[in-house]
Design a protein around this motif. Structure first.
Motif, mmCIF file in Angstrom:
data_model
loop_
_atom_site.group_PDB
_atom_site.id
_atom_site.type_symbol
_atom_site.label_atom_id
_atom_site.label_comp_id
_atom_site.label_asym_id
_atom_site.label_seq_id
_atom_site.Cartn_x
_atom_site.Cartn_y
_atom_site.Cartn_z
ATOM 1 N N TYR A 1 -6.997 -16.263 -23.765
ATOM 2 C CA TYR A 1 -6.092 -15.854 -24.834
ATOM 3 C C TYR A 1 -6.712 -14.724 -25.655
ATOM 4 O O TYR A 1 -6.075 -13.690 -25.890
ATOM 5 C CB TYR A 1 -5.778 -17.038 -25.743
ATOM 6 N N TYR A 2 -7.950 -14.909 -26.093
ATOM 7 C CA TYR A 2 -8.600 -13.868 -26.900
ATOM 8 C C TYR A 2 -8.892 -12.619 -26.073
ATOM 9 O O TYR A 2 -8.857 -11.498 -26.589
ATOM 10 C CB TYR A 2 -9.880 -14.417 -27.535
ATOM 11 N N PHE A 3 -9.157 -12.822 -24.782
ATOM 12 C CA PHE A 3 -9.360 -11.646 -23.929
ATOM 13 C C PHE A 3 -8.050 -10.888 -23.757
ATOM 14 O O PHE A 3 -8.033 -9.658 -23.662
ATOM 15 C CB PHE A 3 -9.909 -12.072 -22.562
ATOM 16 N N SER A 4 -6.927 -11.609 -23.738
ATOM 17 C CA SER A 4 -5.618 -10.966 -23.646
ATOM 18 C C SER A 4 -5.332 -10.125 -24.889
ATOM 19 O O SER A 4 -4.794 -9.014 -24.792
ATOM 20 C CB SER A 4 -4.525 -12.028 -23.468
ATOM 21 N N LEU A 5 -5.704 -10.661 -26.075
ATOM 22 C CA LEU A 5 -5.560 -9.865 -27.295
ATOM 23 C C LEU A 5 -6.400 -8.595 -27.212
ATOM 24 O O LEU A 5 -5.936 -7.493 -27.546
ATOM 25 C CB LEU A 5 -5.995 -10.687 -28.515
ATOM 26 N N PHE A 6 -7.621 -8.752 -26.778
ATOM 27 C CA PHE A 6 -8.521 -7.610 -26.605
ATOM 28 C C PHE A 6 -7.936 -6.611 -25.617
ATOM 29 O O PHE A 6 -7.952 -5.394 -25.837
ATOM 30 C CB PHE A 6 -9.878 -8.121 -26.124
ATOM 31 N N ASP A 7 -7.380 -7.140 -24.534
ATOM 32 C CA ASP A 7 -6.795 -6.318 -23.476
ATOM 33 C C ASP A 7 -5.634 -5.483 -23.996
ATOM 34 O O ASP A 7 -5.620 -4.253 -23.896
ATOM 35 C CB ASP A 7 -6.356 -7.245 -22.333
ATOM 36 N N GLN A 8 -4.632 -6.138 -24.572
ATOM 37 C CA GLN A 8 -3.407 -5.443 -24.955
ATOM 38 C C GLN A 8 -3.625 -4.454 -26.085
ATOM 39 O O GLN A 8 -3.075 -3.341 -26.068
ATOM 40 C CB GLN A 8 -2.335 -6.468 -25.341
ATOM 41 N N LYS A 9 -4.425 -4.829 -27.069
ATOM 42 C CA LYS A 9 -4.658 -3.926 -28.190
ATOM 43 C C LYS A 9 -5.484 -2.709 -27.759
ATOM 44 O O LYS A 9 -5.213 -1.574 -28.182
ATOM 45 C CB LYS A 9 -5.354 -4.670 -29.333
ATOM 46 N N SER A 10 -6.468 -2.929 -26.910
ATOM 47 C CA SER A 10 -7.293 -1.816 -26.419
ATOM 48 C C SER A 10 -6.468 -0.880 -25.544
ATOM 49 O O SER A 10 -6.540 0.349 -25.677
ATOM 50 C CB SER A 10 -8.494 -2.341 -25.631
ATOM 51 N N LEU A 11 -5.663 -1.464 -24.646
ATOM 52 C CA LEU A 11 -4.869 -0.648 -23.743
ATOM 53 C C LEU A 11 -3.815 0.149 -24.505
ATOM 54 O O LEU A 11 -3.545 1.315 -24.177
ATOM 55 C CB LEU A 11 -4.207 -1.546 -22.690
ATOM 56 N N LEU A 12 -3.218 -0.461 -25.521
ATOM 57 C CA LEU A 12 -2.242 0.252 -26.348
ATOM 58 C C LEU A 12 -2.892 1.451 -27.026
ATOM 59 O O LEU A 12 -2.303 2.541 -27.102
ATOM 60 C CB LEU A 12 -1.653 -0.703 -27.389
#
Length: 559
Positions: free
Chosen positions: A84-95
């Motif tokens: 879950y926290y990696f997904s937050l990291f993923d989406q915010k970084s990619l955006l």
């Protein structure tokens, strides 16, 4: 571009992800917990086989089984939270990466767009999506797998050092297969990305030119052309898949050979009473975990090569030189309209002949100038240089006595209006197209300009008035209507200087007269420069200049 080394390439991501590292750190804590959660289970099973069963110590069995269940629960919860926290990291970084890339592309100089097709550029931007693998659950699995591998090896040494040394004989072969395959797959992935970008370029060309294709009946030819390009990408994809399959099967073969070797040595140790069956079961659990993680790291690593290749290509775009605004130190709120070219020479990239060759002129504030000349003489190029879309190779351009290279680009382009011969319309409502550069315009002024340009009549004939979508490139409108809208859009910006590039091209005789009369009325005290081939348009203008061979050859002709 020179090959970017891995660490340098990875460091390029830091500015995009630094704000979101807190999510990564939280995820890492849960990753660590997830990695160690199941390590005690083989030892518990070993104890059950070696002690509980032979000695009939059934009273302790429920406690051991509950312990195993608790460890599985801890594993599930920590893995879920980690992802879950990696997904937050993923989406915010990619955006953030996508935003930065779009910003970068929009600030590239016009020379870049002159040499690249729209479809190709869009495909290059879209490649940023593939970078998401670096921040996705896939990367989370790789990190967890790597941590589990380390902890598993430690446990294997604890259980039996001889078997673990045997395992280490096979590990170099696993690493060699993964490394060799990764290098090959990365090169293939980069080639595949380029080929797919070329396919997108051709698709964009065909779709945008579909009316011409249908008119001349060249559908089959275009299908064949695109098919050939797609076939190249398909062949590359097949090669990539074959290499991944070969390396995956190679890893599986080495793992199977490892299992056989462990079985053989363990059997010998058991017969010599150096080993127990329970210890063997525990050890094979660790070996199974080790080989599955190595396989995960290998096969997932292959899929990550596409992301790595995409990152290389995205960084290539990020390293391109943008329009440099750092040296532009002068801000201007208003332009009086004095424009001077001081022996300006300009040549487009790839052209052997200069479009402008030492051009010199001085336009005074409030002048109304017409520039005429044959196609390719440099008339439109003058406008592009005034708007700082290009820089001259020689000479100086001054606005109100200030070197154009010192004025902020936004100040230049916000205060100078251009009505072009090919007006850009977006697939949006009529109102949004009109207010594209003047979002804060008052309703009163908006209605006034609409009435003066007769765009209000266009809106009256549309089903939803100004809120009617006009289609891509304004496909639902005529050429004359599009030109009226473009004129109204420029007037809404209240420019200090007006540049008109064949403004009457799609207008009928009456509409031409209305436009030119409106310009003379609204811009009677402001500088206006018009490029035209039509001699009927020049009546009433102060001066007509003729341009040939990159120079003004006739000036100061009173009308």
């Amino acid at each position: 571009m020179k090959k970017i080394k891995s660490l340098v390439l990875a460091s390029k991501l830091v500015p995009y992800i630094s704000k979101y590292l807190k999510y990564f750190y939280i995820s890492s804590i849960f990753m660590l917990l997830s990695s160690v959660a199941l390590l005690p289970i083989p030892l518990i099973i070993q104890y059950i086989l070696n002690n509980v069963i032979p000695k009939y110590e059934l009273s302790i069995l429920p406690i051991l089984l509950i312990s195993i269940i608790i460890l599985y629960i801890v594993k599930s919860i920590s893995t879920t939270l980690s992802r879950y926290y990696f997904s937050l990291f993923d989406q915010k970084s990619l955006l953030n990466i996508r935003k930065s890339l779009i910003q970068k592309v929009l600030h590239l100089p016009m020379e870049y767009f002159d040499n690249a097709d729209t479809g190709y550029i869009m495909a290059r931007i879209d490649e940023a999506n593939k970078i998401g693998s670096f921040f996705s659950v896939t990367m989370s699995n790789i990190v967890i797998g790597a941590l589990e591998t380390i902890f598993t090896i430690v446990m294997m040494f604890t259980v039996n050092i001889y078997l673990t040394l045997l395992v280490f004989v096979f590990i170099p072969f696993l690493i060699w297969i993964s490394t060799a395959a990764s290098k090959s797959i990365r090169n293939t992935s980069k080639r595949l990305l380029e080929q797919n970008a070329l396919v997108s370029k051709d698709m964009q060309r065909v779709i945008s030119g579909v009316s011409l294709i249908k008119t001349v009946g060249s559908e089959d030819r275009e299908v064949k052309s695109i098919h050939n390009q797609m076939a190249k990408a398909s062949q590359t994809s097949i090669k990539q898949s074959l290499r991944m399959n070969i390396s995956t099967e190679g890893l599986a073969f080495v793992n199977n050979a490892l299992s056989v070797a462990v079985l053989g040595l363990a059997t010998w140790l058991i017969t010599k009473r150096f080993f127990t069956v329970g210890t063997y079961v525990a050890y094979t659990s660790y070996v199974s975990r080790l080989t599955s993680n190595i396989n995960l790291l290998g096969t997932t690593g292959y899929s990550m090569q596409s992301a790595y290749s995409a990152l290389e290509r995205v960084i290539e775009l990020e390293m391109l030189t943008t329009e440099d605004d750092s040296q532009r130190t002068v801000h201007i709120d208003k332009i009086k309209g004095n424009i001077m070219f001081d022996h300006v020479s300009f040549c487009y990239n790839g052209s052997a002949h200069p479009v402008l060759n030492g051009m010199a002129f001085n336009i005074k504030q409030g002048s109304h100038i017409v520039i005429m000349g044959p196609n390719g003489a440099g008339k439109s190029t003058i406008f592009k240089l005034i708007l700082a879309l290009y820089k001259p190779q020689k000479g100086v351009i001054k606005i109100d006595g200030i070197d154009l290279n010192l004025i902020h680009l936004s100040d230049i382009r916000n205060r100078i209006g251009l009505i072009g011969q090919m007006s850009i319309m977006f697939n949006d409502t009529l109102r949004n197209n009109l207010c594209y550069a003047a979002a804060d315009v008052s309703e009163e002024f908006f209605n006034q300009v609409m009435k003066e340009t007769h765009v209000d009549k266009i809106a009256d004939n549309l089903p939803y008035g100004y809120d009617t979508p006009i289609g891509e490139h304004g496909v639902r409108l005529s050429g004359g209507q599009i030109q009226r809208i473009a004129i109204a859009r420029t007037l809404l910006c209240k420019p200090d200087v007006l540049l008109l590039d064949e403004p009457t091209k799609f207008l009928d005789v009456e509409a031409k007269k209305e436009l030119l009369s409106l310009i003379k009325q609204r811009f009677k005290d402001k500088t206006c420069i018009m490029v035209t081939h039509n001699k009927d348009d020049i009546a009433g203008w102060e001066e007509v200049w003729e341009i040939r061979d990159g120079n003004i050859i006739t000036t100061n002709i009173s009308l």
